[in-house]
Design a protein around this motif. Sequence first.
Motif, PDB file in Angstrom:
ATOM      1  N   ILE A 193       0.842  -1.195   0.000  1.00 19.82           N
ATOM      2  CA  ILE A 193       0.000   0.000   0.000  1.00 19.82           C
ATOM      3  C   ILE A 193       0.878   1.246   0.000  1.00 19.82           C
ATOM      4  CG2 ILE A 193      -1.714   1.315   1.304  1.00 19.82           C
ATOM      5  CD1 ILE A 193      -2.729  -1.333   2.435  1.00 19.82           C
ATOM      6  N   GLU A 194       0.632   2.134  -0.945  1.00 17.38           N
ATOM      7  CA  GLU A 194       1.359   3.399  -1.015  1.00 17.38           C
ATOM      8  C   GLU A 194       0.613   4.510  -0.276  1.00 17.38           C
ATOM      9  OE1 GLU A 194       4.287   3.596  -2.175  1.00 17.38           O
ATOM     10  OE2 GLU A 194       4.499   1.793  -3.401  1.00 17.38           O
TER      11      GLU A 194
ATOM     12  N   GLU B 230      -0.909   1.333 -14.770  1.00 18.85           N
ATOM     13  CA  GLU B 230      -0.444   1.481 -16.148  1.00 18.85           C
ATOM     14  C   GLU B 230      -1.501   2.135 -17.032  1.00 18.85           C
ATOM     15  OE1 GLU B 230       0.450  -2.489 -17.228  1.00 18.85           O
ATOM     16  OE2 GLU B 230       2.441  -2.491 -16.293  1.00 18.85           O
ATOM     17  N   LYS B 231      -2.780   1.998 -16.644  1.00 18.46           N
ATOM     18  CA  LYS B 231      -3.871   2.526 -17.460  1.00 18.46           C
ATOM     19  C   LYS B 231      -4.261   3.951 -17.084  1.00 18.46           C
ATOM     20  CE  LYS B 231      -5.809  -2.083 -18.209  1.00 18.46           C
ATOM     21  NZ  LYS B 231      -6.990  -2.964 -18.041  1.00 18.46           N
ATOM     22  N   VAL B 232      -3.643   4.495 -16.035  1.00 13.18           N
ATOM     23  CA  VAL B 232      -3.962   5.862 -15.623  1.00 13.18           C
ATOM     24  C   VAL B 232      -3.337   6.839 -16.615  1.00 13.18           C
ATOM     25  CG1 VAL B 232      -3.650   7.619 -13.845  1.00 13.18           C
ATOM     26  CG2 VAL B 232      -4.159   5.262 -13.193  1.00 13.18           C
ATOM     27  N   ASN B 233      -4.179   7.659 -17.230  1.00 10.87           N
ATOM     28  CA  ASN B 233      -3.698   8.633 -18.209  1.00 10.87           C
ATOM     29  C   ASN B 233      -3.537  10.033 -17.623  1.00 10.87           C
ATOM     30  OD1 ASN B 233      -3.729   6.665 -20.258  1.00 10.87           O
ATOM     31  ND2 ASN B 233      -5.895   7.059 -20.687  1.00 10.87           N
ATOM     32  N   ASP B 234      -4.447  10.402 -16.737  1.00 11.34           N
ATOM     33  CA  ASP B 234      -4.393  11.760 -16.187  1.00 11.34           C
ATOM     34  C   ASP B 234      -5.192  11.808 -14.892  1.00 11.34           C
ATOM     35  OD1 ASP B 234      -3.702  14.382 -15.985  1.00 11.34           O
ATOM     36  OD2 ASP B 234      -5.111  15.117 -17.497  1.00 11.34           O
ATOM     37  N   ILE B 235      -4.857  12.780 -14.037  1.00  9.85           N
ATOM     38  CA  ILE B 235      -5.563  12.981 -12.771  1.00  9.85           C
ATOM     39  C   ILE B 235      -5.861  14.470 -12.631  1.00  9.85           C
ATOM     40  CG2 ILE B 235      -5.527  12.651 -10.276  1.00  9.85           C
ATOM     41  CD1 ILE B 235      -3.282  10.615 -10.697  1.00  9.85           C
ATOM     42  N   VAL B 236      -7.121  14.796 -12.424  1.00  5.69           N
ATOM     43  CA  VAL B 236      -7.540  16.190 -12.267  1.00  5.69           C
ATOM     44  C   VAL B 236      -8.097  16.370 -10.861  1.00  5.69           C
ATOM     45  CG1 VAL B 236      -9.036  18.032 -13.109  1.00  5.69           C
ATOM     46  CG2 VAL B 236      -8.076  16.366 -14.720  1.00  5.69           C
ATOM     47  N   MET B 237      -7.577  17.359 -10.137  1.00  9.84           N
ATOM     48  CA  MET B 237      -8.043  17.628  -8.777  1.00  9.84           C
ATOM     49  C   MET B 237      -8.833  18.927  -8.744  1.00  9.84           C
ATOM     50  SD  MET B 237      -5.886  17.930  -5.201  1.00  9.84           S
ATOM     51  CE  MET B 237      -5.220  19.556  -5.579  1.00  9.84           C
ATOM     52  N   ASN B 238      -9.934  18.912  -7.993  1.00 14.21           N
ATOM     53  CA  ASN B 238     -10.762  20.102  -7.837  1.00 14.21           C
ATOM     54  C   ASN B 238     -11.018  20.332  -6.356  1.00 14.21           C
ATOM     55  OD1 ASN B 238     -13.784  21.252  -7.563  1.00 14.21           O
ATOM     56  ND2 ASN B 238     -12.816  22.095  -9.384  1.00 14.21           N
ATOM     57  N   GLN B 239     -10.649  21.527  -5.869  1.00 13.55           N
ATOM     58  CA  GLN B 239     -10.861  21.889  -4.473  1.00 13.55           C
ATOM     59  C   GLN B 239     -11.467  23.279  -4.374  1.00 13.55           C
ATOM     60  OE1 GLN B 239      -6.882  21.164  -2.610  1.00 13.55           O
ATOM     61  NE2 GLN B 239      -8.078  20.260  -0.964  1.00 13.55           N
TER      62      GLN B 239
ATOM     63  N   PHE C  62      -3.115  12.170  -1.863  1.00 13.11           N
ATOM     64  CA  PHE C  62      -3.491  10.945  -2.570  1.00 13.11           C
ATOM     65  C   PHE C  62      -3.111  11.039  -4.045  1.00 13.11           C
ATOM     66  CE2 PHE C  62      -6.604   7.816  -4.261  1.00 13.11           C
ATOM     67  CZ  PHE C  62      -6.229   6.738  -3.484  1.00 13.11           C
ATOM     68  N   LYS C  63      -3.320  12.205  -4.643  1.00 14.72           N
ATOM     69  CA  LYS C  63      -2.934  12.391  -6.044  1.00 14.72           C
ATOM     70  C   LYS C  63      -1.427  12.227  -6.214  1.00 14.72           C
ATOM     71  CE  LYS C  63      -2.758  15.794  -9.765  1.00 14.72           C
ATOM     72  NZ  LYS C  63      -3.039  17.180 -10.191  1.00 14.72           N
ATOM     73  N   THR C  64      -0.659  12.821  -5.310  1.00 16.78           N
ATOM     74  CA  THR C  64       0.799  12.704  -5.376  1.00 16.78           C
ATOM     75  C   THR C  64       1.239  11.251  -5.255  1.00 16.78           C
ATOM     76  OG1 THR C  64       1.043  14.912  -4.400  1.00 16.78           O
ATOM     77  CG2 THR C  64       2.960  13.459  -4.322  1.00 16.78           C
ATOM     78  N   ALA C  65       0.587  10.506  -4.366  1.00 19.97           N
ATOM     79  CA  ALA C  65       0.931   9.093  -4.191  1.00 19.97           C
ATOM     80  C   ALA C  65       0.663   8.299  -5.468  1.00 19.97           C
ATOM     81  CB  ALA C  65       0.139   8.505  -3.026  1.00 19.97           C
ATOM     82  N   ILE C  66      -0.435   8.616  -6.161  1.00 22.48           N
ATOM     83  CA  ILE C  66      -0.747   7.926  -7.415  1.00 22.48           C
ATOM     84  C   ILE C  66       0.318   8.224  -8.466  1.00 22.48           C
ATOM     85  CG2 ILE C  66      -2.394   7.742  -9.316  1.00 22.48           C
ATOM     86  CD1 ILE C  66      -4.606   8.423  -7.330  1.00 22.48           C
TER      87      ILE C  66
END
Length: 216
Positions: free
Chosen positions: A14-15, A119-128, A162-166
Amino acid sequence: MGYLEDLMAANERIEAATRGHWTGLVARLFLPGLLLLIGIALAVAGNVFGTGVLQQWGIIGDTQTIVRIVFVVALILYPLVAFVLQYLDWRNEQYVVTNFRLIHIRGVLRKDVRDSSLEKVNDIVMNQSILGRILDYGNLSILTSSEAMGSDLKHIGRPLRFKTAIVEAKQRLDSAAVTGGRSVPELLSQLAELRDRGVLTEDEFQREKKQLLDRM
């Protein structure tokens, strides 16, 4: 051993892990909590003032003591059960990133597990929102080629962490795929050996070395 540990492969770790923020739980518990307080207030009113107050409210008549009891008990038990179920549902929903995949677990007795390879993650968008930045919650939109994970992780706690960990876990996985699972020091040692044997020139060695170090 917990349910999450049972899902893990032998060489999987677990990361990072998170769940819905507590403010989301408060919003879900507001209505059951309000109904519970009303039920308790009616029970106290009936106990302290007798049936007169409840008669004035039009809830019971002179011969409706049993109806009064059933009504008040139901008004207390229903929101109490809903309160507990909402809490357990929130408590048992988790978002986990390992060194191989993203995992979404929910459910108390009946578990619903969805996962997607890093491997299938292409992009992550965060909204706060502004309040989200203050209280540390927000939404993540994870775009994958399979979309098995679902597009949105809504109202989660510590979204930036969490985004940074991913991102970091994906970088390590991609780097391991490029190097065939061997460590960078091992590859540097092999490159140095090839240079010493004359297979690589000094310029080629330095170029390959820089590429390996850039992947770290």
